[in-house]
Design an enzyme around this catalytic site. Structure first.
Site, short mmCIF file in Angstrom:
data_model
loop_
_atom_site.label_atom_id
_atom_site.label_comp_id
_atom_site.label_asym_id
_atom_site.label_seq_id
_atom_site.Cartn_x
_atom_site.Cartn_y
_atom_site.Cartn_z
N ASP A 1 -11.14 -4.54 6.83
CA ASP A 1 -9.88 -5.31 6.60
C ASP A 1 -9.41 -5.51 8.00
O ASP A 1 -7.94 -5.05 8.22
CB ASP A 1 -9.17 -4.34 5.66
CG ASP A 1 -7.77 -5.24 4.99
OD1 ASP A 1 -8.18 -6.45 5.09
OD2 ASP A 1 -6.77 -4.82 4.92
N MET B 1 0.84 -1.13 -0.20
CA MET B 1 -0.14 0.04 -0.08
C MET B 1 0.82 1.45 0.06
O MET B 1 0.20 2.44 0.24
CB MET B 1 -0.83 0.06 1.16
CG MET B 1 -2.07 -1.09 0.98
SD MET B 1 -3.03 -1.10 2.48
CE MET B 1 -3.66 0.55 2.63
#
Length: 476
Positions: A141, A28
């Protein structure tokens, strides 16, 4: 202009945040320890890098939107988002800085956690989720890597950011990204993530913390196998969780309505963390916990009531939750699901059984196993081809008696599970008859024995012999 990923120590991001040290770099993006020169405080700066292949502008806007939504949440067990900025066109999140390790790192080092410690971490994270759900925020998540542990306790990070950049377990295109270990079954089936999905993921995280393994196992090489087990509800009952077992079982219920809310889960986990015991709960569709007497000793008086109305505090939030694109399976996903299913047969019929829908499994496992026990081998002769929600595939079966069966199947899928199976064509080829035995050999004639017979020798007198030598015979 610099960016957090490409920057170096001492560089300035967005004209305000001075980079001090890179803390980590992953799928990410990069995370830096930085200094906010305007407010004179340490911060964490995260440059977000998209993991999917959508439009760069669309992804940037999505990250910025999710970051602003996360910034609305202020809770002692949630990592605060201070600012959301752009740096050279790249979205950057400015967050609370913590000297912490994530739970995944701790578990990699220690293996398992004691039940009270895991319950304490779980209670704090559940409280943060409860506050987020009231604010209309779904994390999507929850996993050990997003649970930070510091001297201040446990804190949950990355609210919605993983989903925004396509790093969620199933992307909007239906592609598995990373491991789906902590994904809720309704998300596997393509439904919109909801607060109950977060509760399930937290339960899976705590299960891993006390059992040492995730509830549905790991399979880094084939994440679809984990998805199948989640969708089929193949949960291994906890063996080491002790008093935490009934709480984990409730949080991991296949149906979201059968799970406690995040607030209720926090209450249950607090009781376990404090060393108290819970009474046996009665069967229920939805939990509602009420403290009947004050004090920690009153945990034994917790009552479980059946209610149909949504729990208090979950009324429509002031601001609507961010739009979520439900995962949509692609044709390639369906074709791979069918291919993976038949790759298990006939040797691993038990595992293949878990990849069928509940309706197919309702037909009975005994008959299923008996059928595949008579199959010696299976070959996919016509690769799976998706047509809408169904997949057509050609097979060749070799039965134990030598019969070959050529079949074409039209299989309907529900998510990644195989449902109704229509046999389109079937042709059987009987095994070839055995070759005739070789002819019996002709017996050989008896051997012929030849005996040589000689006449006896006639003795010859000396005179005769002399005469012969002279060429005439002696006259009488």
């Amino acid at each position: 202009m610099t960016s957090a990923r490409a920057g170096a120590v001492g560089e300035l991001v967005a004209g305000r945040y001075r980079l001090l040290a890179e803390l980590g770099c992953g799928a990410m993006g990069s995370v830096w320890r930085a200094f906010d020169e305007r407010l004179q405080r340490k911060v964490a700066v995260k440059q977000v890098v998209p993991a999917d292949h959508g439009s760069a502008d669309e992804i940037r806007e999505r990250v910025l939107r999710e970051g602003r939504i996360a910034a609305r949440l202020q809770h002692p067990h949630a990592v605060a988002v201070f600012d959301v900025v752009e740096d050279d066109g790249t979205p950057v999140l400015v967050m609370e800085y913590l000297q912490a390790r994530n739970l995944a790192e701790v578990l990699a080092e220690r293996g398992r956690l004691p039940v009270p410690e895991a319950a304490q971490i779980g209670a704090e994270i559940a409280e943060a989720l409860a506050a987020a759900h009231v604010a209309g925020i779904v994390h999507r998540d929850v996993k050990p890597g997003n649970v930070l542990l510091s001297e201040e306790g446990a804190k949950l990070t990355d609210f919605g950011i993983a989903h925004a950049v396509g790093d969620a377990t199933i992307t909007a295109a239906g592609v598995v990204a990373g491991t789906p270990t902590y994904l809720a079954p309704e998300t596997v089936h393509g439904k919109r993530p909801a607060p109950g999905s977060d509760v399930f993921s937290l339960g899976a995280t705590l299960y891993n913390a006390v059992e040492g393994v995730p509830p549905f196992g790991r399979d880094p090489e084939n994440p679809y196998a984990v998805l199948f087990r989640i969708a089929a509800g193949e949960l291994r009952p906890p063996e080491l969780a002790g008093p935490l077992s009934p709480v984990l079982t409730a949080m991991l219920a296949p149906e979201p309505a059968d799970r406690p809310t995040a607030d209720e889960a926090a209450t249950l986990l607090r009781v376990i963390a404090d060393g108290q015991s819970l009474p046996e709960p009665a069967p229920r569709r939805r939990w509602l916990l009420a403290t009947v007497a004050g004090g920690l000793a009153a945990a034994a008086l917790l009552a479980y009531l059946v209610v149909d109305a949504p729990p208090a505090g979950t009324a429509s939030p002031a601001a609507p939750p961010p739009p979520v694109v439900a995962p949509v399976l692609t044709a390639a996903d369906r074709e791979r699901a069918v291919s993976d299913y038949y790759a298990l047969l006939p040797a691993r019929a038990g595992e293949a059984w878990g990849r069928l829908t509940a309706q197919r499994r309702g037909e009975g496992q005994d008959g299923y196993r008996q059928y595949w026990a008579q199959v010696a081998s299976l070959t996919v002769v016509s690769p799976p081809r998706a047509d809408g929600e169904a997949v057509t595939v050609g097979l060749e079966l070799l039965l134990a008696d030598g019969t070959r069966v050529h079949e074409v199947h039209h299989v309907e899928l529900q998510g990644l599970l195989l449902g109704a199976d229509t046999l389109v064509t079937s042709e059987r080829t009987a095994p070839a008859p055995p070759p005739p035995p070789p002819p019996s050999p002709v017996p050989a004639p008896p051997p012929v024995v030849v005996t040589e017979v000689r006449a006896p020798a006639v003795p010859v007198g000396p005179d005769v012999a002399h005469g012969k030598r002279l060429g005439h015979a002696k006259k009488p």
